[in-house]
Design a protein around this motif. Structure first.
Motif, short mmCIF file in Angstrom:
data_model
loop_
_atom_site.label_atom_id
_atom_site.label_comp_id
_atom_site.label_asym_id
_atom_site.label_seq_id
_atom_site.Cartn_x
_atom_site.Cartn_y
_atom_site.Cartn_z
N TRP A 37 73.71 -43.20 57.99
CA TRP A 37 73.79 -42.47 56.72
C TRP A 37 72.37 -42.25 56.22
O TRP A 37 71.57 -43.18 56.17
CB TRP A 37 74.56 -43.28 55.68
N ASN A 38 72.07 -41.03 55.83
CA ASN A 38 70.83 -40.70 55.13
C ASN A 38 71.23 -40.16 53.78
O ASN A 38 72.06 -39.26 53.69
CB ASN A 38 70.03 -39.63 55.88
N ILE A 39 70.66 -40.70 52.75
CA ILE A 39 70.95 -40.23 51.39
C ILE A 39 69.67 -39.66 50.81
O ILE A 39 68.63 -40.31 50.78
CB ILE A 39 71.49 -41.39 50.52
N TYR A 40 69.76 -38.41 50.38
CA TYR A 40 68.62 -37.71 49.82
C TYR A 40 68.89 -37.37 48.37
O TYR A 40 70.03 -37.31 47.94
CB TYR A 40 68.36 -36.41 50.58
N ARG A 41 67.87 -37.15 47.61
CA ARG A 41 68.04 -36.69 46.24
C ARG A 41 67.43 -35.29 46.14
O ARG A 41 66.50 -34.94 46.86
CB ARG A 41 67.39 -37.64 45.24
N ILE A 42 68.00 -34.49 45.30
CA ILE A 42 67.53 -33.13 45.09
C ILE A 42 66.40 -33.16 44.07
O ILE A 42 66.56 -33.71 42.98
CB ILE A 42 68.67 -32.21 44.62
N VAL A 43 65.27 -32.58 44.42
CA VAL A 43 64.12 -32.50 43.52
C VAL A 43 63.97 -31.03 43.13
O VAL A 43 63.83 -30.17 43.98
CB VAL A 43 62.83 -33.01 44.20
N GLU A 44 64.05 -30.80 41.85
CA GLU A 44 63.95 -29.40 41.37
C GLU A 44 62.67 -29.17 40.63
O GLU A 44 62.09 -30.02 40.06
CB GLU A 44 65.14 -29.09 40.47
#
Length: 62
Positions: free
Chosen positions: A55-62
């Motif tokens: 599992w790879n969990i990423y966060r969205i950077v805006e």
């Protein structure tokens, strides 16, 4: 998605957005108690090498 160039061909990738890590943990706790999910896991077992899921969990950077 699956690997095409430079990625492992047997890798299947799925993208989902969740509100928070707490919501993701809540989902994992619930899905583990669903009989249909357990059945699906048993049916997939011949096609997946045990212990190789990642599992790879990423966060969205805006």
């Amino acid at each position: 998605m699956t690997g095409s160039i430079g990625a492992r061909e047997a890798t299947v990738e799925s993208h989902h957005e969740v509100e928070s890590l707490a919501k993701l943990e809540e989902f994992f706790a619930k899905i583990g108690r669903i009989d249909a999910h357990a059945k699906w896991g048993k049916e997939m077992e011949p096609y997946v090498v045990s212990g190789t899921s990642l599992w790879n969990i990423y966060r969205i950077v805006e």
